[in-house]
Structures are given as structure tokens and as C-alpha cells.
Design a protein around this motif. Sequence first.
Motif, mmCIF file in Angstrom:
data_model
loop_
_atom_site.group_PDB
_atom_site.id
_atom_site.type_symbol
_atom_site.label_atom_id
_atom_site.label_comp_id
_atom_site.label_asym_id
_atom_site.label_seq_id
_atom_site.Cartn_x
_atom_site.Cartn_y
_atom_site.Cartn_z
ATOM 1 N N THR A 61 17.389 7.140 -1.759
ATOM 2 C CA THR A 61 17.359 5.737 -1.342
ATOM 3 C C THR A 61 16.002 5.104 -1.585
ATOM 4 O OG1 THR A 61 19.012 6.206 0.365
ATOM 5 C CG2 THR A 61 17.767 4.155 0.571
ATOM 6 N N PHE A 62 14.941 5.841 -1.268
ATOM 7 C CA PHE A 62 13.594 5.300 -1.415
ATOM 8 C C PHE A 62 13.254 5.063 -2.882
ATOM 9 C CE2 PHE A 62 8.993 5.927 -1.972
ATOM 10 C CZ PHE A 62 8.518 4.927 -1.149
ATOM 11 N N TYR A 63 13.566 6.029 -3.742
ATOM 12 C CA TYR A 63 13.219 5.894 -5.158
ATOM 13 C C TYR A 63 14.285 5.145 -5.950
ATOM 14 C CZ TYR A 63 9.243 8.927 -4.461
ATOM 15 O OH TYR A 63 8.047 9.448 -4.033
ATOM 16 N N ASN A 64 15.405 4.781 -5.299
ATOM 17 C CA ASN A 64 16.386 3.877 -5.899
ATOM 18 C C ASN A 64 16.952 4.414 -7.209
ATOM 19 O OD1 ASN A 64 17.946 1.599 -6.134
ATOM 20 N ND2 ASN A 64 16.344 0.355 -7.060
ATOM 21 N N HIS A 65 17.129 5.729 -7.293
ATOM 22 C CA HIS A 65 17.647 6.329 -8.519
ATOM 23 C C HIS A 65 18.592 7.472 -8.194
ATOM 24 C CE1 HIS A 65 16.196 4.836 -12.359
ATOM 25 N NE2 HIS A 65 15.064 4.517 -11.789
ATOM 26 N N PHE A 66 19.643 7.575 -8.965
ATOM 27 C CA PHE A 66 20.506 8.748 -8.939
ATOM 28 C C PHE A 66 20.834 9.054 -10.388
ATOM 29 C CE2 PHE A 66 24.541 11.025 -8.634
ATOM 30 C CZ PHE A 66 24.182 12.007 -7.733
ATOM 31 N N GLY A 67 20.109 10.012 -10.970
ATOM 32 C CA GLY A 67 20.246 10.270 -12.395
ATOM 33 C C GLY A 67 19.680 9.101 -13.189
ATOM 34 N N GLY A 97 21.634 18.835 8.664
ATOM 35 C CA GLY A 97 21.429 17.391 8.695
ATOM 36 C C GLY A 97 20.065 16.992 8.159
ATOM 37 N N TYR A 98 19.049 17.791 8.499
ATOM 38 C CA TYR A 98 17.696 17.498 8.014
ATOM 39 C C TYR A 98 17.626 17.606 6.500
ATOM 40 C CZ TYR A 98 12.649 17.924 7.391
ATOM 41 O OH TYR A 98 11.345 17.761 6.985
ATOM 42 N N SER A 99 18.257 18.635 5.938
ATOM 43 C CA SER A 99 18.235 18.834 4.482
ATOM 44 C C SER A 99 18.968 17.711 3.762
ATOM 45 C CB SER A 99 18.854 20.189 4.130
ATOM 46 O OG SER A 99 18.154 21.249 4.745
ATOM 47 N N LEU A 100 20.167 17.369 4.276
ATOM 48 C CA LEU A 100 20.921 16.276 3.650
ATOM 49 C C LEU A 100 20.205 14.942 3.807
ATOM 50 C CD1 LEU A 100 24.570 17.196 4.759
ATOM 51 C CD2 LEU A 100 23.528 17.530 2.510
ATOM 52 N N GLY A 101 19.660 14.701 4.991
ATOM 53 C CA GLY A 101 18.941 13.446 5.226
ATOM 54 C C GLY A 101 17.707 13.304 4.357
#
Length: 208
Positions: free
Chosen positions: A162-168, A151-155
Motif C-alpha cells: 500500500t505504501f509503495y503503491n505497487h504490485f508487480g 496477522g503481523y506478517s500479512l499486515g
Amino acid sequence: MSDTLYIKMDQCVEVTNDYVTIGDVAKLECKNKAVVNKLKPIKLLNDNSNGKNRYIVSIMKIFEIVDQEFQNVDVQSIGETDCIIEFKKANSDIKWLEILKVIVICLILFFGAGFSIMSFNNDISVGSMFEKVCELLTGDKNTGKTVMEVGYSLGLGLGILTFYNHFGPKKLSKDPTPIEVEMRKYETEINQALIDGHNRQDGKLDVK
């Protein structure tokens, strides 16, 4: 009756030609389109440094040119009072070099971020904390393969996305990312420092 010319000058522009015109550094608007069409192609300066120097042009230079070219034009400035001009060479066709630069930067960021995360976890003893929590809840020692670690790794990954607002190449929302905000602030501060330094140099044109 005089015409009103509105000038909105940018704070910083990049030019790939060896010269810069009024139309490159400012947006012009006037009901008399002949005024705009005549002013836009007028050259402000040439660059002989092969892109090694920056130049700063004041709005007063454009006012002076307008006064020389027209008799009945009222000028209104609604933008910046100084513009930083950077001459840059046109992009080369060496694609493999650009790809290599991107790969190197990605590797540096990947290992740098990984080292920072591991250092942070080590400083706050995340492993020891998980062991204590696991022992309190189950009575057994933590083996490093519990739901907490997963859970820690996925979180952590989801939190970063979420913070950097980017996925690729895509943004998760239309808001600017924190990096974009900080880069804009940094760029604005750099430009303002160059302009302030230029104004203290008795009006010298170039800033190296």
C-alpha cells in the motif's frame, strides 16, 4: 509586424545522437510555422567524448541563434533558463546482460529489505512483546504460531504494498509512489547543482 516565438526549454534531456539540436532541448511554438521548422534542426553542439561528458546550454544561446536567423521575431521564454544535455549510447541488443542486472538488483533489494525488517524487529523486541501479550490474554507462553504472528506478517506485506503503491508492474492507484517522488526530488536537486556549478565556472560549456 513581428512574430512571437515561445520557447519552453527542459531542465535535462538525453540524446542518443552525436549532436543535439534546438528541437531536442526545447519546445517551440509560433504562429509562423516556418520559424519553428527552421529553428528545430539547427545544431547546438556536437559530442566527441563518446557519452562521457555532460553539457549545459543556456537559453541565451538560442536567443542568439534566433537573432542571427530572423529579423522580426520576438522571443518569449516560458521554461528553464539552462538545460543539461546527456549524450548516451543507444540501447544494445545484449538482453541477457540486462536481465542479469535486474536479477542482481532484485536479490540485493530482497535480502537488504529482509535484513532491515529483522533488525528492526530485533531492536524493538517484537518476539518478546508477542510473548507477553499472549501470556496476558491466554495465560500460555507464545509458541510462535499464533494469530498475532500471522496477522503481523500479512499486515507488514500489505502495508508495504500500500505504501509503495505497487504490485508487480501495476500501480494500485494513479498517484506517484514515494520512491518516484523522492527520485524526482533527487534528480531536480542534482540538475540544479550541476547548473549552479556550471554558472560558477565562468561559462565553461562542459561538466564532467
